[in-house]
Design a protein around this motif. Structure first.
Motif, PDB file in Angstrom:
ATOM      1  N   ALA C  76       0.836  -1.202   0.000  1.00 23.56           N
ATOM      2  CA  ALA C  76       0.000   0.000   0.000  1.00 23.56           C
ATOM      3  C   ALA C  76       0.870   1.251   0.000  1.00 23.56           C
ATOM      4  CB  ALA C  76      -0.935  -0.013   1.209  1.00 23.56           C
ATOM      5  N   VAL C  77       1.888   1.267   0.880  1.00 19.88           N
ATOM      6  CA  VAL C  77       2.753   2.442   0.961  1.00 19.88           C
ATOM      7  C   VAL C  77       3.516   2.627  -0.349  1.00 19.88           C
ATOM      8  CG1 VAL C  77       4.699   3.492   2.158  1.00 19.88           C
ATOM      9  CG2 VAL C  77       2.934   2.294   3.466  1.00 19.88           C
ATOM     10  N   THR C  78       4.043   1.513  -0.887  1.00 15.34           N
ATOM     11  CA  THR C  78       4.766   1.589  -2.158  1.00 15.34           C
ATOM     12  C   THR C  78       3.873   2.183  -3.236  1.00 15.34           C
ATOM     13  OG1 THR C  78       6.039  -0.365  -1.548  1.00 15.34           O
ATOM     14  CG2 THR C  78       6.005   0.227  -3.873  1.00 15.34           C
ATOM     15  N   THR C  79       2.631   1.668  -3.323  1.00 12.91           N
ATOM     16  CA  THR C  79       1.703   2.156  -4.344  1.00 12.91           C
ATOM     17  C   THR C  79       1.435   3.644  -4.158  1.00 12.91           C
ATOM     18  OG1 THR C  79       0.685  -0.019  -4.293  1.00 12.91           O
ATOM     19  CG2 THR C  79      -0.529   1.714  -5.423  1.00 12.91           C
ATOM     20  N   ALA C  80       1.199   4.043  -2.901  1.00  9.90           N
ATOM     21  CA  ALA C  80       0.883   5.452  -2.639  1.00  9.90           C
ATOM     22  C   ALA C  80       2.052   6.345  -3.041  1.00  9.90           C
ATOM     23  CB  ALA C  80       0.549   5.633  -1.159  1.00  9.90           C
ATOM     24  N   VAL C  84       2.134   9.354  -5.929  1.00 13.12           N
ATOM     25  CA  VAL C  84       2.518  10.735  -5.640  1.00 13.12           C
ATOM     26  C   VAL C  84       3.701  11.173  -6.503  1.00 13.12           C
ATOM     27  CG1 VAL C  84       3.462  12.249  -3.861  1.00 13.12           C
ATOM     28  CG2 VAL C  84       1.593  10.680  -3.309  1.00 13.12           C
ATOM     29  N   LEU C  85       4.663  10.259  -6.703  1.00 11.69           N
ATOM     30  CA  LEU C  85       5.821  10.608  -7.523  1.00 11.69           C
ATOM     31  C   LEU C  85       5.449  10.694  -8.997  1.00 11.69           C
ATOM     32  CD1 LEU C  85       8.725   8.461  -6.004  1.00 11.69           C
ATOM     33  CD2 LEU C  85       8.335  10.913  -5.751  1.00 11.69           C
ATOM     34  N   SER C  86       4.630   9.749  -9.479  1.00 12.44           N
ATOM     35  CA  SER C  86       4.414   9.614 -10.918  1.00 12.44           C
ATOM     36  C   SER C  86       3.438  10.626 -11.480  1.00 12.44           C
ATOM     37  CB  SER C  86       3.880   8.210 -11.244  1.00 12.44           C
ATOM     38  OG  SER C  86       4.709   7.238 -10.719  1.00 12.44           O
ATOM     39  N   TYR C  87       2.404  10.967 -10.710  1.00 16.79           N
ATOM     40  CA  TYR C  87       1.335  11.747 -11.313  1.00 16.79           C
ATOM     41  C   TYR C  87       1.802  13.109 -11.836  1.00 16.79           C
ATOM     42  CZ  TYR C  87      -3.382  13.054 -12.438  1.00 16.79           C
ATOM     43  OH  TYR C  87      -4.496  13.428 -13.131  1.00 16.79           O
ATOM     44  N   VAL C 161       9.644   0.803  -4.433  1.00 12.88           N
ATOM     45  CA  VAL C 161       9.288   1.996  -5.220  1.00 12.88           C
ATOM     46  C   VAL C 161      10.235   2.108  -6.407  1.00 12.88           C
ATOM     47  CG1 VAL C 161       9.250   4.520  -5.215  1.00 12.88           C
ATOM     48  CG2 VAL C 161       8.282   3.265  -3.291  1.00 12.88           C
ATOM     49  N   TYR C 162      11.514   1.911  -6.127  1.00  6.92           N
ATOM     50  CA  TYR C 162      12.507   2.053  -7.182  1.00  6.92           C
ATOM     51  C   TYR C 162      12.259   1.049  -8.299  1.00  6.92           C
ATOM     52  CZ  TYR C 162      16.815   2.407  -9.682  1.00  6.92           C
ATOM     53  OH  TYR C 162      17.706   2.583 -10.684  1.00  6.92           O
ATOM     54  N   THR C 163      12.022  -0.217  -7.934  1.00  6.10           N
ATOM     55  CA  THR C 163      11.867  -1.262  -8.945  1.00  6.10           C
ATOM     56  C   THR C 163      10.571  -1.095  -9.736  1.00  6.10           C
ATOM     57  OG1 THR C 163      12.871  -2.659  -7.263  1.00  6.10           O
ATOM     58  CG2 THR C 163      12.151  -3.742  -9.275  1.00  6.10           C
TER      59      THR C 163
END
Lengths: 264, 371, 288
Positions: C76-80, C84-87, C161-163
């Motif tokens: 969940a945290v990774t997805t969130a 936030v980074l990608s949008y 997140v990185y991968t």
């Protein structure tokens, strides 16, 4: 209002820069340490090409590289043949069980790779299939097929469905029609499906972890076993070489696209 | 007339959808025949069955008296021009046009000679090396025609070949195609939903609806003597009035529409019968006083200016709107004035009502701007 | 009827190989995992074909609940973080010229075409106690002794997140790219302020990309055992590591199979929610 916009612009440029730094930082570290004199990846003690020369002497690394390339090429070939035929057939025909085939295509993409890995391991060991290059190729082909189907199918959508009829109308038999008209038109999709398969296959850790045998270690698996204890700098050197090769391939394959965009 | 293509009792179903019903049609040698109808009427399916892309579910198709039912498209001596042109996107114009000959394994020099000849015929000399996506719609169209004709087919099938072109280019291509067909003497079977195109180009027109041919005849027969309300509505502009036969005069019929009386030509209807009467807008006359046996009145609603033609919309007591067409310069009745309508009885075609026609009585008027 | 039979041949040649292959190597193995999860493990690690519910009963255990909980939390945290980074990043790229867009997307993809383990190892080099980051901080006298960054939950999340970041960037970018920009002009024209037009137009129309990206990040995170292995050390056990251990170290395949079935069910639920929200399965295949 206008000032707000400017601040927004600056903020988004900073944001994008941070993301690119985030993406490239570990790569820069790997490349940098491939030229490091020290054997430990901690302090930079001086510049050297030594490790690049040592790659060839590291037989385990070379063997793993060889296995990786063999598996990637063979499974890509198989996946491209099976996947392209499948995309063409599924695009053209309605048949019983089409939904089942469709669902089976999505499963390897959607479920976590680890499940696919243990499922294949269970099947192979029950079928008494010896784990090795063969089992790796079979496994890699399986997870590459959907990606080939998807990329080719995306290409087929943009193709005038009548060109095949036109070819047959003008006297081309079915096989001739396929090779002369349909295949060349979907070739960009086939090529990108193949490139995708190659990269996924060469980078796969999880499924290979379960389906490889002691004699068929691939590069990611080899690195996985080394990475916990600490990597020797020749791995950094090899990675740098692979990185450069990848970038060259990407640039070559994309340069036509870039040029076309430039024209517009 | 010697027959080139014969279609005998052909049926085609897609699942439960009966798209072509017991179709019978004979196309003569050198004839320009048009299959005309709205989308979904079965015209394209018929064409595709002649080409061999679809198989009839029952019935037979003959080309030059030979049964072609079991022949693949590449074994048939017919060629097709597709609506989408279906040019091979990865081959240049030369290779597109030469494709059929390459399949026949003709020599390189033969191919070159005939492709050059074709390029000249469609006025595209110098375009050999271009790719299809570098051509305009009209040029692609010509390439598609050249590519289909290079095999010297007995029959050329054209599936809405001008559908993607703009109006001006379409008009020009209509004339070119017709000239080409006369010059080559090849049988053309042409599919379109554009009635004007059909009238301009065809020797005969088969008007199709719901998988059957409603009427088969020359353009003037179809236009002047539509056999059904559908044909009258579909071909050109028409005013269709519902009426009841009241009296039979020697050549004419007397009919009642609402409370008003009108005349139409007698073609064997009996008193008491419910019929449709179709009158073309340019055939309607108007006057200040009742004429002969006509007692139909109308209120002029509006004028519509259409360049060479002007149109006048009038409303008859039943509430239905009728169209009157006049060349510009001719007089139109003033808006809001009350007029009496009449016509020469032979210009009013009487058609039997069909059960499903009755619903159409209240349908809106079409201004008839053909696109 | 030679002609009609002939027309079946192309259907069979195109469809048969893929059907055969997928049934043999996707359907059967997964069914076998299901069967395996009901079988008995013999003391020597072999599997006995005797039906039992024991494996599932074993799952009702706080330790396993904890591991599933941690895994879901990390996912969940990774997805969130990825969202936030990608949008904003995707919006930034989509505003560039055609050439710029292609170049930037290439820059996003290139790192992910290099070996992911090597890149994770790069992070290990950076984050280690004697790693680059600690060295820099020490030299700048910002800290007095190295901070323990590796082998922690945040390190695992960073690795995930990185991968998986590209799997979020690509679908969001695709949906932003597809967004008809005249809609925003129309909204502005009709009186919407930037915030309003973002909430009313941009966000709803690009949300399919966010959903697709979330599925493509959330599900793999659950199974990426090598990330938690490398950056979490032994401290962070996730579902993936648990299943891997059952098949390797513990040699308890039936239990591993039962754990996998739970993971499959979680996956299917997530995908079902995704499709119920209007997501298309096709969008899940584009990025890889």
């Amino acid at each position: 209002m206008k000032i707000n916009k400017k601040i927004g612009n600056v903020a988004s440029i900073i944001h994008a820069s941070i993301i690119f730094i985030f993406l490239y930082l570990p790569i820069i570290v790997v490349v940098a340490f491939s030229f490091n004199k020290s054997k430990i990846n901690i302090v930079f003690t001086g510049f050297t090409f030594e490790w690049y020369g040592k790659i060839l002497k590291n037989t385990r690394l070379i063997d793993a590289l060889e296995n990786t390339v063999i598996v990637a090429i063979v499974s890509t070939l198989l996946a491209v043949i099976i996947g392209t035929l499948a995309a063409v057939g599924m695009n053209k025909y309605r048949f019983k069980g089409k939904k089942v085939v469709d669902a089976l295509l999505y499963i390897p993409v959607v479920i976590p790779e680890i499940i696919f890995g243990i499922a294949l391991l269970a099947l192979f060991s029950t079928a008494k299939l010896k784990l090795g290059l063969g089992s790796l190729i079979v496994a890699h082909t399986t997870f590459c097929i959907p990606f080939v189907v998807f990329t080719v199918r995306a290409r087929l959508v943009g193709i005038d469905p009548h060109i095949e009829e036109a070819a047959m109308d003008l006297g081309a038999k079915r096989i001739r029609t396929f090779f002369e008209v349909l295949l060349p038109s979907i070739m960009p999709g086939v090529v990108s499906g193949a490139l995708l398969s190659m990269t996924i296959s060469m980078d796969d850790v999880i499924i290979s972890f379960f389906t490889t045998g002691p004699q068929s270690t691939t590069l990611p698996i080899q690195i996985y076993s080394m990475v916990k204890s600490g990597i020797s700098p020749d791995v950094n050197a090899l990675s740098t070489i692979i990185l450069i090769v990848t970038i060259v391939v990407v640039i070559l394959s994309q340069s036509r696209m870039l040029r076309n965009i430039k024209k517009k | 007339m010697e027959s080139m293509v014969e279609i005998r009792k052909v049926n085609k179903y897609y699942d439960d959808n009966h798209v072509v019903k017991d179709l019978d049609l004979t196309v003569g040698k050198g004839e320009f025949l048009t299959l005309l109808g709205p989308s979904g009427c079965g015209k394209t399916t018929t064409l595709r069955m002649i080409a061999g892309f679809e198989n009839p579910c029952s019935g037979n198709i003959f080309v030059e008296s030979a049964n072609v039912d079991n022949k693949e498209p590449y074994e048939r001596s017919v060629n097709t021009v597709f609506q989408s042109y279906a040019l091979f996107p990865h081959k240049n114009i030369y290779d597109n046009i030469g494709f059929g000959l390459k399949m026949k394994k003709e020599s390189k020099s033969e191919i070159k000679e005939r492709v050059t000849e074709m390029l000249k015929m469609v006025q595209l000399e110098g375009f050999e090396k271009r790719m299809p996506n570098q051509l305009s719609g009209g040029q692609k169209q010509r390439v598609a025609i050249a590519r289909a004709l290079i095999n010297r087919p007995k029959v050329l099938l054209l599936d809405e070949p001008l559908g993607a072109l703009d109006l001006k280019l379409r008009k020009q291509m209509q004339i070119e195609l017709k000239r080409l067909q006369r010059k080559l003497g090849i049988t053309f079977i042409y599919v379109t939903h554009d009635q004007e195109e059909a009238l301009t180009m065809s020797d005969r027109i088969a008007v199709m609806e719901h998988g059957v041919i409603e009427q088969l005849g020359t353009p003037s027969e179809i236009y002047e003597k539509p056999v059904s309300k559908f044909v009258a509505d579909f071909i050109g502009e028409s005013n269709v009035i519902h009426g009841t036969v009241t009296e039979i005069l020697s050549d004419n019929l007397k009919l009642k529409t609402g409370k008003e009386e009108i005349l139409a030509i007698n073609n064997g209807h009996k008193p008491g019968e419910n019929v449709f009467v179709s009158i073309r807008p340019e055939k309607i006359r108007f006057s200040n006083k009742p004429v002969d046996s006509f007692s139909l009145t109308a209120i002029v609603k509006e004028h519509v200016y259409m360049g060479s033609m002007n149109k006048c919309i009038v409303m008859i007591p039943s509430g239905r709107e009728l169209k009157i067409n006049r060349f510009s310069g001719e007089e139109l009745p003033a808006v809001d004035s009350k007029i009496y309508l009449s016509w020469a009885p032979e210009d009013a075609v009487v058609m039997v009502t069909k059960p499903n026609d009755v619903n159409d009585q209240a349908e809106d008027i079409h201004l008839g701007v053909t696109t | 009827m030679k002609g009609r039979l002939n027309k079946k041949v192309p259907l069979y040649t195109t469809i048969f190989p893929v059907t055969f292959w997928l049934i043999l190597l996707v359907a059967i193995p997964l069914i076998y995992v299901l069967v395996l999860s009901f079988l008995t493990r013999l003391p020597n690690g072999r599997v006995d074909f005797v039906f039992t519910m024991a494996n599932y009963k074993k799952l009702i255990n706080p330790d396993y609940f904890h591991i599933y909980g941690i895994s879901l939390f990390v996912s969940a945290v990774t997805t969130a973080i990825c969202i936030v980074l990608s949008y904003p990043f995707a919006w930034f790229i989509a505003q560039g010229s055609e050439r710029k867009k292609t170049l930037m997307m290439l820059l996003v993809i290139i790192p992910f075409w290099t070996n992911s383990l090597i890149r994770l190892y790069g992070w290990k080099t950076i984050l280690g106690n004697e790693g680059v980051l600690n060295k820099v901080l020490l030299t700048l006298h910002l800290i007095n002794e190295p901070i323990q960054m590796l082998y922690s939950l945040p390190a695992v999340i960073l690795g995930m997140v990185y991968t998986l970041l590209p799997f979020m960037i690509l679908p969001i970018y695709a949906s932003v790219e597809k967004l008809d920009k005249t809609l925003l002009e129309a909204a502005n024209d009709l009186g919407a302020k930037s915030i309003q037009s973002f909430l009313q137009i941009s966000l709803p129309l690009t949300s399919p990309g966010i959903f697709a990206g979330s599925i493509m990040v959330f599900i793999p995170t659950l199974g990426y055992f090598f990330v938690s292995d490398l950056l979490g050390g032994g401290n962070t056990m996730m579902v993936g590591n648990l299943i891997k251990n059952q098949f390797y170290t513990a040699q308890n395949w039936p239990l591993g199979a039962a754990l996998s079935i739970v993971l499959i069910i979680m996956t299917l639920l997530l995908v079902r929610i995704y499709t119920l929200m209007g997501g298309k399965l096709d969008d899940l295949g584009v990025a890889k």
